[in-house]
Design an enzyme around this catalytic site. Structure first.
Site, PDB file in Angstrom:
ATOM      1  N   GLY A  43      40.005  38.288  36.845  1.00 60.22           N
ATOM      2  CA  GLY A  43      41.262  38.225  37.594  1.00 60.22           C
ATOM      3  C   GLY A  43      42.354  39.088  36.978  1.00 60.22           C
ATOM      4  O   GLY A  43      43.073  39.796  37.685  1.00 60.22           O
ATOM      5  N   CYS A  44      42.456  39.042  35.672  1.00 62.83           N
ATOM      6  CA  CYS A  44      43.482  39.832  34.987  1.00 62.83           C
ATOM      7  C   CYS A  44      43.158  41.326  35.069  1.00 62.83           C
ATOM      8  O   CYS A  44      44.042  42.145  35.295  1.00 62.83           O
ATOM      9  CB  CYS A  44      43.618  39.376  33.539  1.00 62.83           C
ATOM     10  SG  CYS A  44      44.219  37.671  33.407  1.00 62.83           S
TER      11      CYS A  44
END
Length: 146
Positions: A43-44
């Site tokens: 996600g990051c």
């Protein structure tokens, strides 16, 4: 979280591109602050790569971009080099910046994925949990540039 219209707290911290002080951009650039929980998670990585891919568009809108998290500085450097972000990843030692921007969750044990857009006077123009799209951020930046 800070509210729209609040003055953004100034900070000074180490980054993958040297020391950063937010208020050196005051009167000069809009700023996007991307608070992300961890280095090297899907996600990051996806969020920061989207910011990297839009850097030219943000530059056209007179905007600087910063990623911020409390991860280890060496981890920031490896993450930034691996993905060639082209913007600083700020080391938020002791979660001082996250605390000032009111984004800690789980009783202060984790920082929530949060994006702030600051205008050139360092006033909060947008704050959003999660991952706003590039199109949405550009729309807000166009409003900042009025």
């Amino acid at each position: 979280m800070l509210e729209i219209g609040d003055k953004a707290p100034d900070f000074e911290a180490e980054s993958t591109e040297g020391p950063v002080r937010l208020y050196t951009y005051k009167g000069k650039k809009n700023v996007i602050l991307i608070f992300y929980p961890l280095n090297n998670t899907s996600g990051c990585r996806k969020q920061l790569c989207a910011a990297r891919d839009a850097l030219d568009e943000y530059a056209e809108l007179d905007t600087a971009v910063f990623g911020i998290n409390p991860g280890k500085f060496a981890g920031h450097q490896k993450f930034a080099q691996k993905h060639r972000f082209g913007f600083p990843l700020i080391y938020d030692e002791m979660w001082k910046i996250a605390y000032a921007y009111r984004i800690l969750t789980l009783g202060g044990l984790m920082q929530a994925r949060t994006v702030y857009v600051l205008d050139k006077e360092m006033i909060v123009r947008h704050v959003e949990r999660g991952t706003p799209t590039t199109a949405r951020l550009k729309e807000i930046l166009n409003e900042c540039n009025g």
